[in-house]
Design an enzyme around this catalytic site. Structure first.
Site, short mmCIF file in Angstrom:
data_model
loop_
_atom_site.label_atom_id
_atom_site.label_comp_id
_atom_site.label_asym_id
_atom_site.label_seq_id
_atom_site.Cartn_x
_atom_site.Cartn_y
_atom_site.Cartn_z
N ASP A 154 0.86 -1.18 0.00
CA ASP A 154 0.00 0.00 0.00
C ASP A 154 0.89 1.23 0.00
O ASP A 154 2.02 1.19 0.50
CB ASP A 154 -0.90 0.01 1.24
CG ASP A 154 -1.97 -1.07 1.21
OD1 ASP A 154 -2.48 -1.36 0.11
OD2 ASP A 154 -2.28 -1.62 2.27
N ASP A 192 -7.09 -1.21 -4.56
CA ASP A 192 -8.14 -0.84 -3.61
C ASP A 192 -9.00 0.28 -4.17
O ASP A 192 -10.24 0.25 -4.08
CB ASP A 192 -7.53 -0.38 -2.28
CG ASP A 192 -6.66 -1.43 -1.62
OD1 ASP A 192 -6.89 -2.63 -1.84
OD2 ASP A 192 -5.74 -1.03 -0.88
#
Length: 174
Positions: A131, A145
């Protein structure tokens, strides 16, 4: 004298090809962007490092997640991979049997497929998801995402604004 006819079989075939292109094309673009951005972050930053400084409203911060959204189910990689495979099958079924027919639906469903696939690739290759998009007061996330979230919003808005509405029932006075 030319006669113009509309062949519904040709238009169905044409729509079928376009639908396939939108679905698989969106999925491929999302996977490519997701994997390219994650690779760039992994090669440019050390884990935990951020760019630019903390005074920026959004940063690129290299973090990893062994769990699911918002850090739940940490260190449950095998379970999360199995659930992702179930999710991929569900996404494909949703593509094959959409609730309404509009050009935006296969693209949005393809975005979901691409996002789920992008994170699955990380879990398989690295045992964790990379991330890097970091807003203060919000867990870091990635292109996969974002793609899933945007696709869900598009489909929900599609239900509201694009799905055919049932005809109003006739009221009979008794």
């Amino acid at each position: 004298h030319h006669t113009v006819t509309t062949d519904t079989a040709d238009s169905r075939t044409s729509w079928h090809v376009m639908k396939r292109f939108l679905f698989w094309g969106a999925a491929a673009v999302v996977v490519a962007l997701d994997q390219a951005t994650k690779a760039a972050v992994r090669t440019s930053l050390d884990r935990g490092e951020a760019w630019p400084g903390d005074d920026w409203p959004v940063r690129i911060r290299y973090v990893t997640n062994t769990g699911a959204a918002f850090g739940i189910l940490q260190d449950q990689t095998v379970f999360l991979m199995a659930m992702t495979l179930v999710g991929l099958a569900a996404i494909y079924l949703y593509y094959r049997f959409p609730p309404f027919d509009h050009h935006i639906v296969p693209a949005a469903i393809g975005m979901m497929l691409g996002g789920a696939t992008g994170n699955l690739i990380d879990r398989i290759r690295l045992g964790r998801v990379t991330d890097f998009i970091d807003f203060p007061m919000w867990p870091a996330f990635n292109v996969a995402d974002s793609s899933i979230t945007i696709a869900i919003i598009v489909i929900l808005l599609g239900y509201v604004f694009l799905a055919p509405k049932p005809a109003p029932a006739a009221h009979e006075d008794l």
